[in-house]
Design a protein around this motif. Structure first.
Motif, mmCIF file in Angstrom:
data_model
loop_
_atom_site.group_PDB
_atom_site.id
_atom_site.type_symbol
_atom_site.label_atom_id
_atom_site.label_comp_id
_atom_site.label_asym_id
_atom_site.label_seq_id
_atom_site.Cartn_x
_atom_site.Cartn_y
_atom_site.Cartn_z
ATOM 1 N N LEU A 47 1.011 -1.278 0.097
ATOM 2 C CA LEU A 47 0.130 -0.180 0.047
ATOM 3 C C LEU A 47 0.767 1.326 0.084
ATOM 4 C CD1 LEU A 47 -3.041 0.542 2.075
ATOM 5 C CD2 LEU A 47 -1.639 2.183 1.793
ATOM 6 N N PHE A 52 -0.784 -1.506 -4.258
ATOM 7 C CA PHE A 52 -1.669 -2.197 -3.633
ATOM 8 C C PHE A 52 -2.631 -2.956 -4.437
ATOM 9 C CE2 PHE A 52 -6.074 -2.080 -1.633
ATOM 10 C CZ PHE A 52 -5.730 -2.820 -0.572
ATOM 11 N N VAL A 94 -6.431 3.000 8.331
ATOM 12 C CA VAL A 94 -6.677 2.809 7.214
ATOM 13 C C VAL A 94 -8.062 2.089 7.037
ATOM 14 C CG1 VAL A 94 -6.237 1.657 4.863
ATOM 15 C CG2 VAL A 94 -4.403 2.514 6.395
ATOM 16 N N ILE A 96 -10.219 0.092 4.279
ATOM 17 C CA ILE A 96 -10.075 -0.372 2.816
ATOM 18 C C ILE A 96 -11.367 -1.298 2.678
ATOM 19 C CG2 ILE A 96 -8.768 -2.141 1.450
ATOM 20 C CD1 ILE A 96 -6.504 -1.939 3.520
ATOM 21 N N LEU A 105 -9.535 2.278 -1.247
ATOM 22 C CA LEU A 105 -8.880 2.767 0.016
ATOM 23 C C LEU A 105 -9.735 3.846 0.422
ATOM 24 C CD1 LEU A 105 -5.088 2.860 -0.918
ATOM 25 C CD2 LEU A 105 -6.331 1.199 0.324
ATOM 26 N N LYS A 106 -10.676 3.715 1.076
ATOM 27 C CA LYS A 106 -11.965 4.643 1.408
ATOM 28 C C LYS A 106 -11.274 5.646 2.221
ATOM 29 C CE LYS A 106 -16.488 4.243 3.511
ATOM 30 N NZ LYS A 106 -17.602 3.458 4.130
ATOM 31 N N ILE A 108 -7.553 7.238 4.448
ATOM 32 C CA ILE A 108 -6.312 7.052 4.865
ATOM 33 C C ILE A 108 -6.094 8.352 5.820
ATOM 34 C CG2 ILE A 108 -3.632 6.890 4.681
ATOM 35 C CD1 ILE A 108 -4.334 5.448 2.018
ATOM 36 N N GLU A 129 -4.896 3.611 -5.145
ATOM 37 C CA GLU A 129 -3.679 3.604 -5.009
ATOM 38 C C GLU A 129 -3.200 4.920 -4.082
ATOM 39 O OE1 GLU A 129 -1.584 1.161 -5.188
ATOM 40 O OE2 GLU A 129 -2.310 0.028 -6.974
ATOM 41 N N SER A 130 -2.486 4.851 -2.962
ATOM 42 C CA SER A 130 -2.078 5.536 -2.052
ATOM 43 C C SER A 130 -0.834 6.599 -2.457
ATOM 44 C CB SER A 130 -1.952 5.088 -0.573
ATOM 45 O OG SER A 130 -1.430 6.244 0.122
#
Length: 363
Positions: A47, A52, A94, A96, A105-106, A108, A129-130
């Protein structure tokens, strides 16, 4: 170090809330959830590296990562506290959420507690993706310092095609890789820049492999950009030996000793079943190295080794079991075992099934 880990909806782990210490030895049989706990850090690593979605695909999609799949679980929740001892200072949070056979990724977020109350910072939401690794300001700066070093070290592959046996780029020496594939280059760097640590590693290897004299590390004569693990055996100064002449256990121990004796180790060292293939003497030496490194790095290890746990205190051991189709994690307490410890070792007590960590039976 990581002071507290809360996790929900991940693989065999329905809900988890546990405090972590300098030494954390996850003890349990096959299938109870040790490897699932350890694999969380691989997920976080991918991640963090914006890999991810590829990681999820390789691991079999959302159903393989959610607790009993999408029919039963829709989100994975991760909340990690960092600090010192019982002082939680920073958090990485996080959420998810399952989306088809993958995830979104709802959210972060991070949090900081200067005194008593948590102050939250919201960084990303509803992304595939973060970009968190590239945020170098505010609270993300402190959290990134930990996340960038999350790696699960796994030195099990010692076959003929093992990456740690072949040649590697001599400049690939920034850090020891999780599979040991740059072992020769990293040892060569230590030899050139941290000679005292290098000699201590050699001495430690000799303590469990008396035939070993020293490493013979140098650039390949036909391609100076490459290097291979080469060594000398006692009594045969002119003979050629490389990694193919080492037993599997000796090669694994070299990797472990290098990881745990390097001058600037990762803040968190995570190792999956390091005892595999090691002689009991080597296991005892490994335990000694873990205890020593724990003064400056946090260590998280999964194991099934009686010899290994016999070298630690009950408070170092996290018992892993399965109950009601979910993994459970519980740290041992010396007071609860005091009467047994007067006559038996921890390994003996485990064998008597007095604190669990036995094969899972849900019948």
């Amino acid at each position: 170090m990581i002071t507290r880990l809360q996790l929900s909806g991940y693989k065999s782990i329905k809900n988890l809330d546990i405090r972590l210490e300098s030494i954390n030895i996850l003890l349990g049989s096959n299938g109870v959830g040790k490897s699932n706990f350890i694999s969380l850090f691989s997920l976080l690593r991918n991640l963090y590296q914006s890999n991810f979605q590829n990681y999820v695909e390789i691991k079999g999609g959302a159903d393989s990562l959610l607790h009993f799949g999408r029919k039963h679980t829709s989100n994975i929740g991760i909340d990690i506290c960092f600090g010192s001892e019982n002082n939680d200072k920073n958090r990485f949070i996080v959420d998810i959420e399952a989306a088809q056979d993958s995830f979104i990724l709802k959210s972060i977020d991070t949090a900081f507690k200067p005194v008593t109350n948590w102050h939250y910072n919201y960084f990303e939401s509803n992304v595939r993706e973060s970009n968190f690794a590239n945020i170098r300001s505010g609270q993300a700066y402190y959290v990134n310092d930990y996340l960038q070093e999350f790696d699960v070290y796994h030195f099990h592959d010692t076959g003929d095609q093992s990456p740690m046996k072949g040649k590697c780029n001599i400049d690939d020496n920034y850090r020891l890789k999780r599979d040991g594939s740059n072992l020769a280059a990293f040892l060569y760097y230590l030899k050139k820049r941290h000679f005292k640590h290098f000699k201590r590693i050699e001495m430690t290897i000799r303590s469990i492999a008396p035939f070993f004299d020293r490493f013979d590390l140098k650039p390949n004569r036909l391609n100076e950009q490459k290097i291979q693990l080469e060594w000398k055996e006692k009594g045969f100064p002119d003979a050629y030996f490389d990694s193919y002449h080492l037993s599997d256990g000796t090669l694994r121990f070299i990797c472990l000793a290098t990881l745990l004796m390097q001058p600037e180790p990762p803040k968190t060292i995570i190792i999956d079943e390091p005892e595999l293939g090691l002689h009991p003497v080597a296991v005892n030496k490994l335990a000694s190295l873990i205890r020593k490194i724990s003064s400056k790095s946090q260590v998280i290890v999964s194991t099934q080794s009686i010899n290994l746990i016999d070298n630690f205190e009950p408070e170092n051991i996290i018992v892993t079991d399965r109950k009601d189709n979910s993994s459970t994690f519980r740290r041992l307490n010396s007071d609860e075992l005091s009467s047994w410890l007067e006559e038996y070792t921890l390994g003996d007590i485990w064998g008597k099934n007095l604190f669990g960590a036995q094969p899972y039976n849900n019948i």
